[in-house]
Design a protein around this motif. Structure first.
Motif, PDB file in Angstrom:
ATOM      1  N   GLN A   1       0.865  -1.195  -0.032  1.00 51.87           N
ATOM      2  CA  GLN A   1      -0.044  -0.143   0.065  1.00 51.87           C
ATOM      3  C   GLN A   1       0.879   1.131  -0.055  1.00 51.87           C
ATOM      4  O   GLN A   1       2.086   1.186   0.196  1.00 51.87           O
TER       5      GLN A   1
ATOM      6  N   ASP B   1       0.535   5.807  -0.339  1.00 46.17           N
ATOM      7  CA  ASP B   1      -0.256   7.022  -0.512  1.00 46.17           C
ATOM      8  C   ASP B   1       0.329   8.160  -1.300  1.00 46.17           C
ATOM      9  O   ASP B   1       1.562   8.092  -1.705  1.00 46.17           O
TER      10      ASP B   1
ATOM     11  N   ASP C   1      -4.201  10.546   0.162  1.00 45.42           N
ATOM     12  CA  ASP C   1      -5.019   9.420  -0.391  1.00 45.42           C
ATOM     13  C   ASP C   1      -4.300   7.885  -0.549  1.00 45.42           C
ATOM     14  O   ASP C   1      -3.159   8.304  -0.857  1.00 45.42           O
ATOM     15  N   GLU C   2      -4.999   6.983  -0.284  1.00 44.01           N
ATOM     16  CA  GLU C   2      -4.328   5.688  -0.180  1.00 44.01           C
ATOM     17  C   GLU C   2      -4.837   4.608  -1.161  1.00 44.01           C
ATOM     18  O   GLU C   2      -6.188   4.481  -1.145  1.00 44.01           O
TER      19      GLU C   2
ATOM     20  N   GLY D   1      -9.006   1.480  -1.471  1.00 49.96           N
ATOM     21  CA  GLY D   1      -8.352   2.688  -1.164  1.00 49.96           C
ATOM     22  C   GLY D   1      -9.272   3.635  -1.256  1.00 49.96           C
ATOM     23  O   GLY D   1     -10.482   3.703  -1.621  1.00 49.96           O
TER      24      GLY D   1
ATOM     25  N   VAL E   1       2.512   1.756  -6.162  1.00 46.69           N
ATOM     26  CA  VAL E   1       2.175   0.695  -5.088  1.00 46.69           C
ATOM     27  C   VAL E   1       2.194  -0.681  -5.860  1.00 46.69           C
ATOM     28  O   VAL E   1       3.198  -1.540  -4.718  1.00 46.69           O
TER      29      VAL E   1
END
Ligand code: FES
Length: 128
Positions: free
Chosen positions: A31, A33, A39-40, A60, A115
């Motif tokens: 994961q 951001d 925001d993720e 997310g 990611v």
């Protein structure tokens, strides 16, 4: 596809994200951001015995561009070998999105790919 069709596709993926969720038994997960907005995105990949992406999910929160990019990326990943997955780069993502992305929104568009790269690197080092 016309510019409008690409825009429509982005909105569609944003409103109806494909492969949204989590994989408990993922072989690769990561994961990250977007530091500009917080925001993720989290990404989960399950591989089959041939080393191909058997299943992929993401979850997310983010803007239309980041979530559409994540949704489209998961669609593109399914069935690919890890070698093919590793070749996916920024240019490929921008091509899939198909619209002009302003420099400000570039981080949004690329977040899911970043990611993914974190997950691939971690899996090579034996972490999940
Ligand atoms: Fe947060 Fe786009 S505004 S990811």
């Amino acid at each position: 596809m016309s510019y409008e069709m690409y825009q429509e596709a982005i909105l569609d993926h944003y409103r109806n994200p494909r492969n949204f969720g989590e994989l408990k038994d993922a072989d690769i997960s990561a994961q990250g951001d977007n530091p500009l907005c917080g925001d993720e995105i989290a990404l989960y990949l399950k591989l089959n015995s041939d080393g191909e992406v058997e299943d992929v999910k993401f979850k997310g929160r983010g803007c239309a561009i980041s979530l559409a990019s994540a949704s489209m990326l998961t669609v593109a990943l399914k069935g690919k070998t890890l070698e093919e997955v590793e070749k996916i780069d920024k240019e490929r993502i921008l091509k899939i999105l198909g619209i002009l992305i302003s420099p400000v929104r570039l981080k949004c568009a690329i977040l899911p790919l970043e990611v993914l790269k974190v997950g691939l690197t971690a899996s090579k080092h034996g972490d999940k």
